[in-house]
Structure formats: structure tokens, C-alpha cells
Design an enzyme around this catalytic site. Structure first.
Site, PDB file in Angstrom:
ATOM      1  N   TRP A 149       0.864  -1.186   0.000  1.00 51.82           N
ATOM      2  CA  TRP A 149       0.000   0.000   0.000  1.00 51.82           C
ATOM      3  C   TRP A 149       0.902   1.237   0.000  1.00 51.82           C
ATOM      4  O   TRP A 149       1.827   1.335   0.807  1.00 51.82           O
ATOM      5  CB  TRP A 149      -0.891  -0.042   1.244  1.00 51.82           C
ATOM      6  CG  TRP A 149      -1.836   1.117   1.394  1.00 51.82           C
ATOM      7  CD1 TRP A 149      -2.674   1.612   0.429  1.00 51.82           C
ATOM      8  CD2 TRP A 149      -2.048   1.906   2.570  1.00 51.82           C
ATOM      9  NE1 TRP A 149      -3.403   2.664   0.951  1.00 51.82           N
ATOM     10  CE2 TRP A 149      -3.045   2.859   2.254  1.00 51.82           C
ATOM     11  CE3 TRP A 149      -1.516   1.886   3.858  1.00 51.82           C
ATOM     12  CZ2 TRP A 149      -3.502   3.790   3.189  1.00 51.82           C
ATOM     13  CZ3 TRP A 149      -1.971   2.813   4.786  1.00 51.82           C
ATOM     14  CH2 TRP A 149      -2.950   3.755   4.448  1.00 51.82           C
ATOM     15  N   ASP A 230      -0.840  -5.494   9.437  1.00 50.17           N
ATOM     16  CA  ASP A 230      -1.809  -4.514   8.991  1.00 50.17           C
ATOM     17  C   ASP A 230      -3.064  -5.298   8.612  1.00 50.17           C
ATOM     18  O   ASP A 230      -3.070  -6.052   7.638  1.00 50.17           O
ATOM     19  CB  ASP A 230      -1.260  -3.741   7.783  1.00 50.17           C
ATOM     20  CG  ASP A 230      -2.235  -2.658   7.311  1.00 50.17           C
ATOM     21  OD1 ASP A 230      -3.369  -2.603   7.823  1.00 50.17           O
ATOM     22  OD2 ASP A 230      -1.842  -1.868   6.427  1.00 50.17           O
ATOM     23  N   LYS A 266     -13.398  -0.862   5.953  1.00 50.01           N
ATOM     24  CA  LYS A 266     -14.001  -1.709   4.930  1.00 50.01           C
ATOM     25  C   LYS A 266     -14.994  -2.700   5.523  1.00 50.01           C
ATOM     26  O   LYS A 266     -16.119  -2.803   5.044  1.00 50.01           O
ATOM     27  CB  LYS A 266     -12.911  -2.458   4.168  1.00 50.01           C
ATOM     28  CG  LYS A 266     -12.367  -1.725   2.974  1.00 50.01           C
ATOM     29  CD  LYS A 266     -11.531  -0.500   3.280  1.00 50.01           C
ATOM     30  CE  LYS A 266     -10.164  -0.848   3.847  1.00 50.01           C
ATOM     31  NZ  LYS A 266      -9.302   0.345   4.007  1.00 50.01           N
TER      32      LYS A 266
END
Ligand code: PLA
Length: 420
Positions: A149, A230, A266
Site C-alpha cells: 500500500w 496490517d 471496509k
């Protein structure tokens, strides 16, 4: 000073030129800037497959039913006030978040060896964890996968860590470069921090198998490498909250230490509410207590304490059996829709006879497909088809619907046949 003294215009007065005149225009963010460009496009057929944000079949943002219910309960409860939360956030939220990622029966939670602090979504959790490590951990080097990311290197560098990389993705196989990964972690200095995507690796959609995770775990523990997970997509990859937490739980089950950054953006659709948590799993309860005392010193001068609303929604849902169950169903429905988009896009490209092996579209996991399209092809698709994605060829499958698959298929077909 005499009243008739002539005062020359100082740079900060209205008359002077700006003290900021030398500032140069910064580029847009590689991911969030895609939305900025998309918003400026007047085309009726435009499609935003840039940022990872869930859309319904109708192309609309989704607020989960269970989130609406929880908000209603909160609003109707007149005993609720708007006082500051503690520096570490809402206690219930923290406890429940640790259980969600580590498992309800996790011995680490039962032994009070885990300290959890509420942070500003996944990004804030990573930043607080990294600042803590930069201040208190003996090895300031963090290894991140290639690619990863785009915000990771910036978050860690600004927190004071030194960023190095390990091999992860192999473009030729469109799979994991497992050998390269093992070699790079093997040659990392003992004690180094290693960033691991808990599931649904962003941007590649390629995750290690459980057997590969086990090998990674053994290697990391043998070299005393410190895992920083993460977890931005728990439940979004497979549709199961437990399956998507397996990598983390494997590392906690061995009794060793690790950090986990969780995001509810999300999986609960709470993007703009900025809800997340950082957990630090320690060897012993007394260590966890002292770690927490230092996390407070990191957080207090940064933003003092976190916001109350989003964390209250999460806590309301996680502590109520029925609401929790309803959440798992809605989450599964989102994950299933994304998986079905993979199949539809793959089938459409096949039917169209688009050159190339597109099977990676159905093999990859999570929100994104790493298409293999190059930046020229991405630019072409933006100009000619008004389809927006990041320049590395990543598309957010959650932004796609049955209605828009044909348009995307046309665009990909044209890009691979016309643009080298
Ligand atoms: N970690 C990973 C791996 C992510 O993909 C994202 C979000 C985050 C952390 C941070 O999310 P949060 O702070 O909102 O909880 N990545 C998105 C959005 C979905 C973004 O770039 O901000 C993406 O499109 O990659």
C-alpha cells in the site's frame, strides 16, 4: 518607539509578498488523487475503480443495516453524552476489537497480555504503533513487501523508522515470490520489524498459503523479527472473520509478541468515521501495562484522544449477539459480491477473446485485482473510456457491478490490443 517612526511592511502584513510564495504545488496522492480526477470528469460513463471503497450493484456507497440500527440505538439513548474519551479510547471497543482479531478464546487476551488503543482507523493505528516502536524498540528498521500500500513507506518514515523492503510479488507468475521473501527475511538483521498484510494483500491480492505462513512464522521467530500486522480487510477477503485472522492468530498462538493495526473502514463500512485499533501483544501483563502507559504519551500530543461516535457503533454491534450475527451476514454479502465480480470480469474477458491469461483475476483475494496493465494502458483507459484506477494497474473490484463489467471489458480489450 516614537509614534512617527516609519514602519516598513513586514512579510506577514497585507502589503508584503507571501512568506509562503516559494511553496511548490504538491502532486495529488496516488490513490486518493484518482478520486479527485474522477470527480472532475463530466462523462456519464465514468467509473472509479481507484480507491478501495465498497459500492452496491447500483454503484452506490453502502451503509450497513446493522450500522444504521446501532446508530439509532445510540441516538435514542439520552443518557449518552459527548465527554472526551480517555486517551486510549473506548474501553469496550478496545477489548472487543482485540477479541475480534485474536479470537474470543485467545489466551493472550485472557492473560491480559494485550494492550489495545483506539486509533484513527488503520492508518492512525499504524502511525501510533510506528511512533511507539521508533521511541522504544531497539531495532528501528522495518521491512515492507514489494509492492505494498503506497502510504506504508510514508507513515513509517515520518514516524521515525527506517524503511527497507522484502520481495513479495513475482510479476512473471503473478503469484508470491516465496523464495525471495524467505531469503530477504533471512538476511534481515535480528530483531528487525516486518510489516505483514494480515490478509488480502494490497495491491496484489496475493496471500501466502497457511503452510507458507507457518514457514514465515518459524523463520521470523527464529530470527527474533517483530511482526507488525496490517489488518485492513478482516472478513472482506473470504467472507469469514475467523479465516481472515488466521495469519495473526498463528503468530499469537506461539506465545510470542507482535503488533496489529485494525481498521473498520471496509469490513463495517465506517470509512469516514475513522475507527481502528492498535493492539500490542506482549509476553506478560505487567509489560502490557507499561507499554500502554507509553502509548498514551505518543497519542496525547498527536490528537489527544479519539472520536467517540464510530467506536460506539462498533462496540454496540460487537457486544450484541444478534447484531454481531447480522454484521457477519452483511459482511459475507459484500465479500461474495466482490468474488462474483471477479468471476464476471474473467468470464467477460474470456468470451471477448482478450489476449492474455486472466486467471489471476479469479485467483487473487480481497478488494483488488492487480491486473498487470501498465501505466500507459491505464492512461489510455482513463482518456478513452473514463475508467479510473491507480497507475500500477490495480482495480477495485468493489467499485464494479454487473452493469459496468462490459464497459470495463471493452476498455481492457482495447488497451491490451492497441497499447503496448
Ligand atoms: N492498510 C491497507 C493495506 C490499506 O489498504 C488501507 C486503505 C489502510 C491500511 C488504511 O485504511 P484506513 O486508514 O482508512 O483504515 N487503503 C485504501 C484507501 C482502501 C486508502 O488508500 O486510503 C486503498 O484504496 O488502498
Amino acid at each position: 518607539m516614537e509614534s512617527n517612526t516609519v514602519v516598513s511592511a513586514s512579510p506577514t502584513s497585507a502589503a508584503g509578498s507571501s512568506v509562503f510564495a516559494h511553496i511548490v504545488q504538491a502532486p495529488e496522492d496516488p490513490i486518493l488523487g484518482v478520486t479527485v480526477a474522477y470527480n472532475k470528469d463530466p462523462s456519464p460513463v465514468k467509473l472509479n475503480l481507484g480507491v478501495g471503497a465498497y459500492r452496491t450493484e447500483e454503484g452506490k456507497p453502502l451503509v450497513l443495516n446493522v450500522v444504521r440500527q446501532a446508530e439509532q440505538l445510540l441516538v435514542n439513548d439520552s443518557s449518552r453524552v459527548k465527554e472526551y474519551l480517555p486517551i486510549v479510547g473506548l474501553a469496550d471497543f478496545n477489548k472487543l476489537s482485540a477479541k475480534l482479531i485474536l479470537g474470543a478464546d485467545s489466551p493472550a487476551v485472557q492473560d491480559n497480555r494485550v494492550t489495545t488503543v483506539q486509533c484513527l482507523s488503520g492508518t492512525g493505528s499504524l502511525r501510533v504503533g510506528a511512533e511507539f516502536l521508533a521511541r522504544h524498540y531497539h531495532e528501528r528498521t522495518i521491512y515492507i513487501p514489494v509492492p505494498t500500500w503506497g502510504n506504508h513507506p510514508k507513515v513509517f518514515t515520518l514516524a521515525g523508522l527506517s524503511v527497507k523492503s522484502y520481495r513479495y510479488y513475482d510479476p512473471t507468475t503473478r503469484g508470491l515470490n516465496f523464495q525471495g521473501l524467505l531469503e530477504d527475511l533471512q538476511s534481515a538483521p535480528s530483531g528487525a520489524i516486518v510489516l505483514l498484510h494480515a490478509c488480502a494483500h494490497n495491491p496484489t491480492g496475493v496471500d501466502p498459503t497457511p503452510q507458507q505462513w507457518e514457514q514465515i512464522r518459524q523463520l521470523m521467530r527464529s530470527k527474533a523479527l517483530l511482526p507488525l500486522f496490517d489488518s485492513a480487510y478482516q472478513g472482506f477477503a473470504s467472507g469469514s472473520l475467523d479465516a481472515d485472522a488466521q495469519s495473526v492468530r498463528m503468530f499469537v498462538a506461539d506465545g510470542g509478541e507482535c503488533l496489529v493495526a485494525q481498521s473498520y473502514a471496509k469490513n463495517m463500512g465506517l470509512y469516514g468515521e475513522r475507527v481502528g485499533a492498535l493492539s500490542i501483544v506482549c509476553r506478560a501483563a505487567d509489560v502490557a501495562g507499561r507499554v500502554e502507559s507509553q502509548l498514551k504519551l505518543v497519542i496525547r500530543p498527536m490528537y489527544s484522544n479519539p472520536p467517540i461516535h464510530g467506536a460506539s457503533i462498533v462496540a454496540t454491534i460487537l457486544k450484541d449477539r444478534n447484531m454481531f450475527h447480522e454484521w457477519t451476514l452483511e459482511l459475507k454479502a459484500m465479500a461474495d459480491r466482490i468474488i462474483s465480480m471477479r468471476q464476471q470480469l474473467f468470464d467477460a474477458l474470456r468470451a471477448r477473446g482478450t489476449p492474455g491469461d486472466w486467471s489471476h483475476i479469479i485467483k487473487q483475494i480481497g478488494m483488488f485485482t492487480f491486473t498487470g496493465l501498465n501505466s500507459e494502458q491505464v492512461t489510455f483507459m482513463r482518456k478513452e473510456y473514463h475508467i479510473y484506477m491507480t497507475s500500477d494497474g490495480r482495480i477495485s473490484m468493489a467499485g464494479l457491478s454487473s452493469r459496468t463489467v462490459p464497459h470495463l471489458t471493452d476498455a481492457i480489450h482495447a488497451a491490451v490490443t492497441k497499447v503496448a
